[in-house]
Design an enzyme around this catalytic site. Structure first.
Site, PDB file in Angstrom:
ATOM      1  N   GLN A 188       0.802  -1.225   0.054  1.00  0.00           N
ATOM      2  CA  GLN A 188      -0.134  -0.128  -0.067  1.00  0.00           C
ATOM      3  C   GLN A 188       0.840   1.062   0.131  1.00  0.00           C
ATOM      4  OE1 GLN A 188      -3.637   0.094   0.254  1.00  0.00           O
ATOM      5  NE2 GLN A 188      -3.346   2.602  -0.116  1.00  0.00           N
TER       6      GLN A 188
ATOM      7  N   GLY B  23       1.054   5.707  -0.959  1.00  0.00           N
ATOM      8  CA  GLY B  23       0.174   7.036  -0.816  1.00  0.00           C
ATOM      9  C   GLY B  23      -0.683   7.053  -2.044  1.00  0.00           C
TER      10      GLY B  23
ATOM     11  N   ASP C 213      11.136  11.682  -6.331  1.00  0.00           N
ATOM     12  CA  ASP C 213      10.596  10.814  -5.252  1.00  0.00           C
ATOM     13  C   ASP C 213      11.323   9.590  -4.864  1.00  0.00           C
ATOM     14  OD1 ASP C 213       8.905  10.426  -3.031  1.00  0.00           O
ATOM     15  OD2 ASP C 213       7.403   9.545  -4.094  1.00  0.00           O
TER      16      ASP C 213
END
Length: 839
Positions: free
Chosen positions: A529, A531, A646
């Site tokens: 999981q 964001g 990122d």
């Protein structure tokens, strides 16, 4: 009392004079009855050169050397590989008359090693920096430092070829703190009347000057008439003379393999580099492989690659060439007539082969020489089927090549003409090919215009209808399926037809097919999981395993970010980047399909108390290097210049062999060919990995990713999260904690004892050093990814000291969030979303 005062003053002056005489010898010569002790010196008559003991920066070793103007400009070292570890050294004469360097135990650590000398010798330091040992009675020269140079080329020195076994070469220092013999050397090669200068890395050619002609090396652009009176070549020997020079210049082979021209600035009282052998990437020997030409100027003007095949040739490996790996070179696209005639055992019609003319180039290596005029040179090559190229220069003669043409470089000045043998049909095919290309381009443009016009008309007709508009696109791509895939184009109104056309190039999946592959997105198939939303494992009907990234409505990542990731990844091909298999967009659903990574993400291993042992030290080093190579591809080698923005442990996926692959390009920023930085109004990414200039000012560049890479490197090495607390009293981040331990010399306390091996001690320290260089607060101080890879491979022997990292302390406002994050095995994106415009 008066007499006593004068006597005391006289004694003080006498002792002062004695001290001055003790520290520096006034003359330029020492005899067998004299010696030089540390820190005594010997100076040349003009005072520009000094012989004495010195200690390199960041070192405690002592060496005997000669320096020019300043002790920071050492031009010759005696005991290069035998340093003194204290100041007890002495330069003196041995009983047999040799000049020697001895340590405090009276052991000889260096000697001129001349046989058949007499005990009556002396040594003189000349005004050109040469230390010469002579027999005092006869004045006969027995030895001089120019015969055994270090890394510096001085006036009156010579560099010679080793065809007689007595060649003289310069050798680099290992690094700026260690003058011992390094990896690089510079020398002269003579092949039958053709003389060239080479720089070697160990035994491999690293740089080549091109042939010598009329006072210059023809492959060096900046070598003009100003050099005519300072350099000369005679019988394979390169001389450097002072005649005609308006100033004193020296040439130094540095520890990185660059040959530099240096001059002294009297106003600034410092040395300045006025020329270097490495002007561009094209100066690297054979960078483009065989039958290709390197042109650094084309890269600067229109962004095209520096390497291109010669006309009439094509790449040996199209895949490598597209990835800008040119070492495999090119080959003839059309066979030569003489080769065809040889295979068919028929007579050769020389008119069928022609020569492609190249002007102002550094001609290839491995040429053969003959004393022929230009016309004879051409006809000799044309009649010899083994001859693939020729060149003629009045100062050299006729040069021809029968091997692969290697290391050709396009110059903007100087250079020589080169005539490359090609099939006559090549030119005709080229002209026909241009006509065909024009016809195809015109046809494609007309087809696109018709398609776009029809799409616009249909959209306008249906724009008032509440029902969604669906197109059917036949999925003949890759798999040859006959079924049709529905594709919702309504959300693409803002992104335009360009993105729609780019998306069509990918394999498009419908929702039902993905639901079947993931068992209706069952919880048991959930891999993780983020964001952005959940990731599921799936299996297609043909058995292929996939990972499906399903964008959640609450993720904050909209269609723009989704499309950004699709377009970016579809254009990238690298072993350390995750491969995109396709996508799906139906209604509110937005999904991406990736190759399945059985070992999930990197953070699952390095932050897990049990799984971290799977990644031993060797595997961690391999993962770090793989991530670095993937980033370098994004920054420099891909068709698009991409800043990831990122980069973190959860975005590094591991395949079955634990090879790293960078993923999640939703936040990536695409730059144009000439752009290298930009501003953004809102910040995206993950706390703890953002660079300070990006987090605080919105400035994004390559150095933003370098900072994130540095944080990730330190996490991999230490097995600790940057977002957790270390040394709670001072609320230090991982960066602050590593910095503190580094300064205290306690860095090994950071390393997990279960993966630590004393044999890896130096590698561990080096990696942490590189990590600290990457997370320095100022972007200008951080290395590029190209430099980082060189550091990782130990190509850069000397690493500069790092400055204090950014974000040493954890801000109180992040305390609660960071504490929660540190307890998780798989990290979650902590992002705020900005509008991203791929360019």
């Amino acid at each position: 009392m008066g007499f006593s005062s004068h006597a005391n003053l006289f004694f003080v002056l006498f002792m002062l004079c004695f001290y001055v005489l003790d520290v520096g010898i006034a003359t330029d010569t020492i005899t067998s009855s004299q010696s030089i002790k540390d820190p005594e010196t010997l100076s040349s008559k003009d005072g520009n050169f000094t012989l004495g003991f010195f200690t390199p920066p960041n070192s405690t070793n002592h060496y005997v050397g000669i320096w020019w103007k300043s002790q920071s400009i050492v031009v010759w070292v005696a005991n290069r590989d035998q340093p003194l570890n204290d100041s007890s050294g002495i330069v003196t004469f041995s009983e047999d008359g040799n000049l020697v360097v001895m340590n405090g135990q009276n052991q000889v650590i260096w000697s001129t090693s001349v046989s058949n000398t007499s005990s009556n010798t002396s040594a003189q330091l000349s005004d050109v920096g040469k230390l010469e040992l002579t027999e005092t009675t006869t004045g006969k020269s027995l030895w001089d430092s120019f015969q055994q140079p270090s890394d510096t080329f001085l006036p009156e020195m010579k560099i010679s070829s080793n065809k007689t076994g007595s060649g003289v070469k310069l050798t680099s220092w290992k690094n700026p703190s260690n003058p011992s013999v390094g990896s690089f050397s510079v020398g002269v090669v003579e092949r039958v009347k053709i003389v060239e200068a080479f720089i070697w890395n160990e035994t491999r050619p690293y740089w080549r000057s091109g042939p010598w002609s009329s006072g210059v090396f023809t492959g060096v652009e900046q070598m003009n008439s100003a050099y005519l009176n300072s350099f000369s070549v005679l019988d394979g020997v390169l001389y450097y003379n002072l005649d005609g020079l308006s100033e004193f210049l020296i040439y130094v082979l540095n520890s990185q393999g660059q040959f530099e021209e240096k001059r002294w600035d009297d106003e600034e009282k410092e040395i300045q580099v006025s020329w270097t052998s490495k002007q561009s990437d094209c100066d690297a020997y054979g960078v483009c492989g065989s039958f290709a030409i390197c042109d650094a100027h084309s890269q600067g003007t229109n962004g095209s690659p520096i390497c291109s095949c010669l006309k009439g040739f094509e790449p040996r490996s199209k895949e490598e060439w597209d990835a800008q790996n040119w070492t495999s070179g090119c080959f003839w696209s059309t066979p030569l007539q003489c080769e065809r005639a040889k295979e068919q055992n028929t007579s050769i019609d020389t008119n069928e082969d022609k020569f492609l003319e190249l002007q102002m180039v550094k001609v290839p290596d491995f040429s053969e020489w003959s004393n022929a005029d230009p016309d004879t040179c051409r006809s000799q090559c044309l009649e010899n089927c083994s001859c693939v190229a020729y060149s003629h220069d009045d100062g050299i003669g006729c040069m021809s090549w029968t091997e692969n043409l290697l290391d050709i470089q396009q110059l903007s000045d100087r250079g020589l003409p080169l005539y490359v043998r090609v099939a006559y049909s090549t030119e005709l095919e080229h002209e026909e090919g241009k006509k065909t290309t024009i016809i195809i381009i015109v046809t494609v443009i007309i087809g696109i215009m018709i398609t776009v016009t029809c799409a616009c008309v249909m959209w306008r007709r249906n724009s008032c209808h509440p029902a969604k508009i669906w197109y059917s696109i036949k999925s003949a791509m890759k798999r040859g399926k006959k079924d049709f895939i529905r594709f919702n184009v309504e959300p693409l109104e803002q992104t335009g037809h360009k993105v729609f056309e780019e998306l069509k190039e990918l394999l498009l999946f419908d929702f039902e097919r993905l639901a079947t592959a993931t068992n209706n997105f069952h919880e048991s198939n959930k891999l993780g999981q983020g964001g952005f939303g959940p990731v599921y494992k799936g299996k297609l009907q043909d058995g292929q395993e996939i990972a499906v990234k399903r964008l959640s409505r609450a993720s904050g990542q909209g269609l723009e970010e989704f499309m950004n990731e699709v377009v970016v990844i579809s254009k990238l091909q690298h072993r350390n980047l995750v491969r995109l298999l396709g996508c799906c967009t139906e209604g509110d659903e937005k999904m991406l399909l990736y190759e399945y990574m059985p070992n999930k993400s990197l953070d699952v291993f390095i932050f897990d108390p049990t799984k971290h042992k799977v990644l031993d030290w060797g595997k961690r080093c391999s993962i770090i290097e793989g991530i670095a190579r993937g980033l370098l591809y994004l920054h420099r080698d891909s068709r698009l210049k991409i800043i990831h923005r990122d980069l973190k442990a959860s975005n590094i996926l591991l395949d079955e062999k634990l090879n790293p692959k960078i993923s999640d390009f939703g936040m990536a920023r695409i730059f144009g060919g000439t752009e290298d930085h930009a501003n953004t109004n809102r910040i995206v990414g993950t706390y703890g990995y953002m660079s300070p200039e990006y987090a605080m000012q919105g400035l994004v560049s390559e150095k933003s990713d370098v900072f994130s890479f540095g944080v990730l490197l330190l996490e991999i090495v230490t097995g600790r999260r940057n977002s957790s607390f270390y040394d709670d009293e001072r609320s230090l981040t991982l960066l602050g904690f590593v910095w503190t331990q580094w300064n205290q010399g306690n860095i090994l306390s950071l390393i997990d004892s279960e993966i630590y091996d004393p044999n890896d001690h130096e590698d561990i320290l080096r990696l942490i050093h590189i990590g600290l260089l990457c997370v320095q607060e100022l972007a200008l101080e951080r290395p590029t990814m190209a430099t980082v890879i060189s550091m990782l491979n130990s190509d850069v022997a000397f690493l500069p000291p790092p400055s204090q990292p950014a974000f040493v302390r954890v801000q109180n406002v992040l305390n609660s969030e960071s504490s929660k994050e540190s307890q998780r095995v798989c990290s979650v994106n902590i992002i705020s979303i900005t509008d991203i415009h791929g360019r």
